[in-house]
Scaffold this motif. Structure first.
Motif, PDB file in Angstrom:
ATOM      1  N   UNK A 168       0.791  -1.148  -0.010  1.00  0.00           N
ATOM      2  CA  UNK A 168       0.164   0.025  -0.023  1.00  0.00           C
ATOM      3  C   UNK A 168       0.819   1.290   0.106  1.00  0.00           C
ATOM      4  N   UNK A 169       0.802   2.044  -1.105  1.00  0.00           N
ATOM      5  CA  UNK A 169       1.471   3.410  -1.134  1.00  0.00           C
ATOM      6  C   UNK A 169       0.670   4.744  -0.395  1.00  0.00           C
ATOM      7  N   UNK A 170      -0.578   4.329  -0.283  1.00  0.00           N
ATOM      8  CA  UNK A 170      -1.282   5.196   0.670  1.00  0.00           C
ATOM      9  C   UNK A 170      -1.662   6.558  -0.365  1.00  0.00           C
ATOM     10  N   UNK A 171      -1.560   6.279  -1.578  1.00  0.00           N
ATOM     11  CA  UNK A 171      -1.979   7.103  -2.482  1.00  0.00           C
ATOM     12  C   UNK A 171      -2.956   6.550  -3.533  1.00  0.00           C
ATOM     13  N   UNK A 172      -2.618   7.004  -4.858  1.00  0.00           N
ATOM     14  CA  UNK A 172      -3.335   6.285  -6.060  1.00  0.00           C
ATOM     15  C   UNK A 172      -2.215   5.882  -7.096  1.00  0.00           C
TER      16      UNK A 172
END
Length: 677
Positions: free
Chosen positions: A135-139
């Motif tokens: 998970x990069x916690x962005x898009x």
């Protein structure tokens, strides 16, 4: 003998034995080039399921493509990744919690890597089950790239480039100042190149430190392409196509007079192709001068081109258009001279880039929520960077080109071909470089090949090694060798598959001094010719000596009787020259009769074609090829000869080179592999 098989060696040997079966592509027939084969509807809803991603293929022929579900204002956006069989049937689907606009990258083991708008990078097994996620916690709209060590690189909406290890753990991040939509590309030396919406092109070292950057005058949504000589090409929203040297210095720019969101690709001869939102496809020489444009300047433009082109083996160029009307929502095919070959209308905007696959088909996504399959009149050609993200597997990794100072060792050579007598003698050679000697096991396998389904194997091979023209060592049946303990040690140490007791296969295991050595595989008196596998294994010796400069010569046939050679690179990366030589063998001082007039050379990793060449002077940079041959010590090839040459940088692993005749021709040829300093 006890069977103590090394997974790498055994998998390599078995894949080499069976290589002809996967190297022969299954071609579709009956339909005209560009005709629709089928259309797969990803969703039944008329208001959901947009496709802007580009399809990728895997080693088993499955086609992978992501879709959007919902709308940009929906509170319940979801997405899917589809795996579709070549006949248009569903293999599996993977449900994601948000859009999948990222193009999948497929590893040689079949693992599928794809990003999602929920910010997660997924690694999926070839059966669709999740291997891991990060998970990069962005898009994520960027498409992932795969490095030679298994590292996965992907950009995210927070401006970071992520380096994720093959087990799904984070290695490092590199920050840019805006969204990274551009798909990273990996050079032979491991450099990662990507663009950002902060109007900057970045080059990053494999450890995550910056190598260089260049500020452009517009956002970079385009993805870079890397040529064999290291030149980096990328389009920009400032209307320019940029070309950079490997050190980041600007070589040239070309003004397309409109935004370039399409990514550039490189043809077999070094021609650079790119489309613009102004509705023109440009063909540029490697020096940046215009070769042609379609439509011509005096003709009306097409609708916008966001689709990245794909170049086929016949030199034709495929791309999609959007915008509707008479020239939009279609796939176009142009001849190498820029004239129209055909166009096929689809149901809506074609933002997706065409995939040219070895099964004789073109695959492309469309915003009408369908994956289309069209008939292809030509095969793909894996040269410098001929499709989006380089090849049908979309892994963004450039193997063509050389890196100085590589230290990987060649520890195993295998060659498969017809063997027997005269021109059908399977002749291999190797050089012990450095000082001292290496312990080498040479095997001539015939009858045991029948256990692997090989038809017409050589029934009773005889092995003979030569120093110069003088015979040195010989063996008929391996069970009669007087050094059985040495053979047992070598078999165990190398992981070579065991041979049945009493088989008529042949083995020589001995210490070989420095210099060149030749091995002949022939048929025993009174027996017929057949398919044989010759193997050379390094199993120890002086550390200062090593196997070098491997070769195999035989008659190249068609079908299962092409010349197939394989090599294992151990330890670290190695730059090599690989050659398929035919016509030059007919000239003095070689004077070989019945040569293969026009060899085709293809290099495989597992079942993936990673590089190929037909005539060596048609390479994108023949100067680079000529220089590499000279520095490796390879005998020269005449300018204009139809011999085939590849200059590649290979990470540790097993590789297979196939030499066949163009247009199913036959004749004597040699496949060679030379280390580069």
């Amino acid at each position: 003998m006890t069977d103590r098989r090394s997974p790498l060696a055994c998998t390599f040997c078995l894949s080499l034995v069976l290589a002809a079966s996967f190297c022969l592509a299954v071609r579709t027939t009956a339909q005209a080039d560009g005709a629709q084969r089928w259309a797969f509807s990803t969703l039944s809803s008329s208001t959901a399921g947009n496709i802007v991603a580009t399809p990728a293929t895997g080693p088993d022929g499955a086609i992978y493509i992501g879709v959007e579900i919902g709308t940009s204002t929906s509170s319940s956006n979801t997405g899917k990744l589809f795996a579709v069989n070549p006949d248009g049937s569903v293999k599996w689907t993977f449900d994601a919690p948000d859009w999948i606009d990222s193009t999948p990258a497929v590893g040689s083991d079949g693992t599928v890597y794809v990003g999602c708008w929920n910010g997660v990078l997924y690694a999926l097994k070839s059966d669709g089950t999740k291997l891991w996620s990060y998970d990069t916690h962005s898009f994520i709209a960027s498409s992932p790239a795969l490095a030679t060590d298994g590292t996965v690189y992907v950009g995210a909406g927070n401006g970071n480039l992520y380096a994720i290890a093959s087990n799904g753990t984070l290695k490092w991040t590199y920050p840019s100042a805006d969204w990274v939509d551009s798909a990273p590309a990996v050079a032979p030396d491991g450099t990662i190149v990507f663009g950002s919406w902060d109007s900057t092109l970045y080059a990053v070292n494999p450890d995550g430190t910056e190598k260089w950057h260049y500020k452009t005058a517009g956002n970079l949504a385009s993805s870079p392409a890397i040529a064999a000589n290291g030149t980096v090409y990328i389009g920009c929203r400032d209307d320019q196509l940029y070309a950079f040297s490997p050190d980041g210095s600007l070589k040239w720019t070309f003004d397309a007079a409109d935004v370039i969101d399409s990514s550039p690709v490189i043809g077999n001869d070094g021609t650079v192709y790119v489309g613009s939102l102004g509705g023109r496809l440009f063909a540029l020489n490697p020096d940046g001068t215009e070769k042609w444009r379609y439509p011509r300047a005096d003709q009306a433009a097409l609708k916008s081109i966001s689709s990245t082109p794909a170049v086929r083996a016949d030199g034709s160029i495929l791309f999609g258009t959007g915008g509707g009307g008479t020239s939009g929502n279609a796939v176009y095919a142009l001849r190498a001279d820029g004239t129209l070959l055909w166009s096929t209308a689809l149901g809506d905007w074609v933002d997706s880039s065409p995939l040219v696959s070895d099964d004789g088909a073109i695959y492309v996504g469309c915003t009408d929520k369908k994956l289309y399959s069209l008939k292809s009149g030509s095969s793909p050609f894996t040269a410098d960077w001929s499709q989006y993200h380089r090849d049908p597997f979309r892994n963004g990794q450039q193997v063509m080109g050389a890196k100085s100072g590589t230290t990987g060792r060649l520890i195993n050579l295998s060659a498969r071909a017809d063997a027997g007598t005269g021109d059908n003698t399977l002749i291999t050679g190797f050089i012990i470089a450095g000082t001292g000697q290496r312990n080498v096991m040479v095997r001539g396998i015939g009858p045991t090949l029948s256990q692997f389904g090989v038809a017409s194997p050589l029934q009773d091979p005889i092995l003979t090694t030569y120093v110069g023209a003088a015979p040195d060592l010989t063996n008929d049946n391996w069970g009669t060798a007087t050094n059985q303990s040495v053979i047992g040690t070598a078999t165990s140490a190398t992981g070579a598959f065991s041979l049945p007791a009493g088989s008529k296969d042949a083995i020589i295991a001995a210490g070989f001094p420095g210099g060149p050595h030749t091995v002949h595989v022939t048929a025993a008196a009174g027996t017929t010719t057949g398919v044989a596998l010759m193997e050379v294994y390094d199993f120890g010796g002086d550390a200062s000596a090593r196997l070098s400069n491997l070769s195999a010569r035989s008659t190249v046939g068609t079908g299962a009787n092409v010349l197939i050679a394989g090599v294992i690179v151990s330890g670290s990366t190695r730059s090599v020259v690989i050659r398929g030589v035919g016509p030059t063998l007919a000239q003095a001082p070689y004077n070989v009769g019945g040569v293969l007039a026009d060899p085709q050379l293809r290099l495989y990793k597992s079942q993936q074609v990673i590089a190929e060449n037909n005539d060596w002077l048609t390479a994108s940079d023949p100067t680079l090829v000529k220089s590499a041959m000279q520095s490796s010590g390879a005998f020269p090839l005449p300018d204009g000869s139809k011999d085939a040459v590849l200059v590649v940088t290979l990470p540790p692993g097993a590789y297979t080179a196939q030499v066949s005749g163009v247009n199913l021709t036959s004749g004597v040829a040699i496949v060679e592999l030379y280390e580069l300093p």
